[in-house]
Design an enzyme around this catalytic site. Structure first.
Site, PDB file in Angstrom:
ATOM      1  N   ASP A  41       5.303  65.808  30.866  1.00 46.05           N
ATOM      2  CA  ASP A  41       6.287  67.514  31.240  1.00 46.05           C
ATOM      3  C   ASP A  41       4.890  67.679  32.605  1.00 46.05           C
ATOM      4  O   ASP A  41       3.936  68.510  32.402  1.00 46.05           O
ATOM      5  CB  ASP A  41       6.078  68.072  30.095  1.00 46.05           C
ATOM      6  CG  ASP A  41       6.786  69.168  31.070  1.00 46.05           C
ATOM      7  OD1 ASP A  41       7.286  69.444  31.748  1.00 46.05           O
ATOM      8  OD2 ASP A  41       7.586  69.577  29.783  1.00 46.05           O
TER       9      ASP A  41
ATOM     10  N   ARG B 156      -1.546  71.676  45.698  1.00 40.29           N
ATOM     11  CA  ARG B 156      -2.614  72.013  45.089  1.00 40.29           C
ATOM     12  C   ARG B 156      -3.625  70.693  44.949  1.00 40.29           C
ATOM     13  O   ARG B 156      -4.732  71.031  45.268  1.00 40.29           O
ATOM     14  CB  ARG B 156      -3.154  73.142  44.111  1.00 40.29           C
ATOM     15  CG  ARG B 156      -4.476  73.991  43.977  1.00 40.29           C
ATOM     16  CD  ARG B 156      -4.219  74.858  43.610  1.00 40.29           C
ATOM     17  NE  ARG B 156      -3.724  74.071  41.892  1.00 40.29           N
ATOM     18  CZ  ARG B 156      -3.722  74.966  40.173  1.00 40.29           C
ATOM     19  NH1 ARG B 156      -4.026  76.380  40.446  1.00 40.29           N
ATOM     20  NH2 ARG B 156      -3.408  74.427  39.853  1.00 40.29           N
TER      21      ARG B 156
ATOM     22  N   TYR C  76      17.594  79.410  40.054  1.00 36.79           N
ATOM     23  CA  TYR C  76      18.140  78.325  40.773  1.00 36.79           C
ATOM     24  C   TYR C  76      18.009  78.981  42.024  1.00 36.79           C
ATOM     25  O   TYR C  76      16.641  78.170  43.477  1.00 36.79           O
ATOM     26  CB  TYR C  76      18.835  77.229  40.848  1.00 36.79           C
ATOM     27  CG  TYR C  76      18.933  76.575  41.223  1.00 36.79           C
ATOM     28  CD1 TYR C  76      17.970  75.191  40.755  1.00 36.79           C
ATOM     29  CD2 TYR C  76      19.326  76.013  42.784  1.00 36.79           C
ATOM     30  CE1 TYR C  76      17.972  74.363  41.795  1.00 36.79           C
ATOM     31  CE2 TYR C  76      19.597  74.983  43.267  1.00 36.79           C
ATOM     32  CZ  TYR C  76      19.180  73.361  42.846  1.00 36.79           C
ATOM     33  OH  TYR C  76      18.902  72.837  43.615  1.00 36.79           O
TER      34      TYR C  76
ATOM     35  N   LYS D 183      14.189  78.176  44.746  1.00 41.25           N
ATOM     36  CA  LYS D 183      14.441  77.234  46.041  1.00 41.25           C
ATOM     37  C   LYS D 183      14.150  78.038  47.036  1.00 41.25           C
ATOM     38  O   LYS D 183      13.444  77.171  48.496  1.00 41.25           O
ATOM     39  CB  LYS D 183      15.869  76.727  45.526  1.00 41.25           C
ATOM     40  CG  LYS D 183      16.353  75.690  44.721  1.00 41.25           C
ATOM     41  CD  LYS D 183      14.899  74.486  44.829  1.00 41.25           C
ATOM     42  CE  LYS D 183      15.056  73.870  44.444  1.00 41.25           C
ATOM     43  NZ  LYS D 183      14.412  72.469  43.905  1.00 41.25           N
TER      44      LYS D 183
ATOM     45  N   VAL E  29      24.976  66.514  46.190  1.00 41.58           N
ATOM     46  CA  VAL E  29      24.792  65.430  46.515  1.00 41.58           C
ATOM     47  C   VAL E  29      25.275  64.460  45.387  1.00 41.58           C
ATOM     48  O   VAL E  29      25.626  65.011  44.244  1.00 41.58           O
ATOM     49  CB  VAL E  29      23.026  64.938  46.248  1.00 41.58           C
ATOM     50  CG1 VAL E  29      22.962  63.775  45.844  1.00 41.58           C
ATOM     51  CG2 VAL E  29      22.324  66.179  47.522  1.00 41.58           C
TER      52      VAL E  29
END
Length: 279
Positions: free
Chosen positions: A77, A139, A171, A175, A204
């Site tokens: 995770d 990073r 969401y 984004k 998609v």
């Protein structure tokens, strides 16, 4: 034998070396399914060594047996403290202390809830997976890329990254934020030989995509989804003339951005959405 001993004869090399990925290492998050799986498969086909990260288990039957030796999977995770750094360290140890490419695919959908209904739990989860993890992954790989003055990062954002009429507030915000992070990294490290771009997939072909097209889910905010459903009905319904976008088609776009053919493309957000973003 590298050269033909008979100069007047056709030389056919015994093995073909793909210059795109040969000797290079790529990290792909969310590699167990969907776009992430397609990216891993395609990069392996181009002879990359691929380190896959996912919270779900990986099915090695989905890879060619010949590619198994160039694929290293780590399950975990990435929202847990130190998980992103650990994933990059494992990859560097497995493939020779180098990272040439990072593709941030892992992401989660929200339940279409609006600002007046989103829960703290949902907000925190979506922002952690969709924005915080990609930034931490970037990073973690940047020191490797800066050291050799070369590297490519591709972040998988969404049509929701430029529109407020695609998903819920969590969401959508995540984004939008990912696109901002992409631009910032592209500009900051442009003189270090590092490119950072985003792709913005539309509808998609996936389990969540099929559910959205069907327009039903017990867990969704029904009132909020009712405001977005007409947009999905207009843009996401497949037809013979405009079939649903496949995960492989998105992966091909990502592979192009990874390649030297895109060496002057930096800081862009490239739609893969059948003109959804043009509305």
């Amino acid at each position: 034998m590298l050269y033909n001993t008979a100069p007047d004869a056709l030389f056919v090399p015994q093995t073909a070396v793909d210059p795109l990925g040969f000797g290079k290492v790529a990290i792909v998050t969310g590699c167990a399914s969907g776009i992430g799986l397609a990216v891993a498969q395609l990069l392996l086909a181009h002879q990359f060594q691929v380190c896959g990260l996912d919270v779900a288990e990986f099915d090695y039957a989905l890879l060619r047996e010949a590619d198994h030796g160039r694929f290293h999977f780590t399950r975990g995770d990435l929202t847990k403290p130190g998980a992103c750094e650990d994933g990059v360290r494992v990859c560097a140890a497995a493939f020779g202390s180098r990272v040439d490419v990072l593709v941030n695919v892992a992401g989660v959908m929200d339940n279409f809830s609006s600002a007046d209904g989103v829960s703290d739990e949902l907000w925190d989860k979506v922002m952690a997976v969709n924005l915080t993890v990609p930034v931490k992954m970037m990073r973690s790989v940047l020191p490797f890329m800066k050291a050799k003055k070369d590297g490519v990062i591709v972040n998988v954002a969404s049509t929701a990254g430029t529109s407020g009429a695609v998903a819920g507030i969590a969401y959508t915000s995540s984004k939008h934020g990912l696109i901002g992070a992409t631009k910032n990294v592209a500009w900051r490290f442009r003189n270090d030989g590092i490119r950072c771009n985003a792709v913005l997939p539309g509808a998609v072909a996936s389990d969540i995509g099929k559910t959205i097209i069907a327009g039903r889910s017990q867990l969704w905010d029904s009132d909020a989804f009712a405001q977005i459903e007409p947009v999905h009905a207009l843009q996401a319904q497949p037809s013979a003339a405009a079939p649903t976008i496949t995960a492989l088609e998105v992966a091909k776009t990502i592979t192009f951005l990874v390649s030297d053919q895109a060496r002057t493309i930096n800081g862009v957000s490239l739609p893969v959405d059948k003109a959804w973003g043009a509305v």
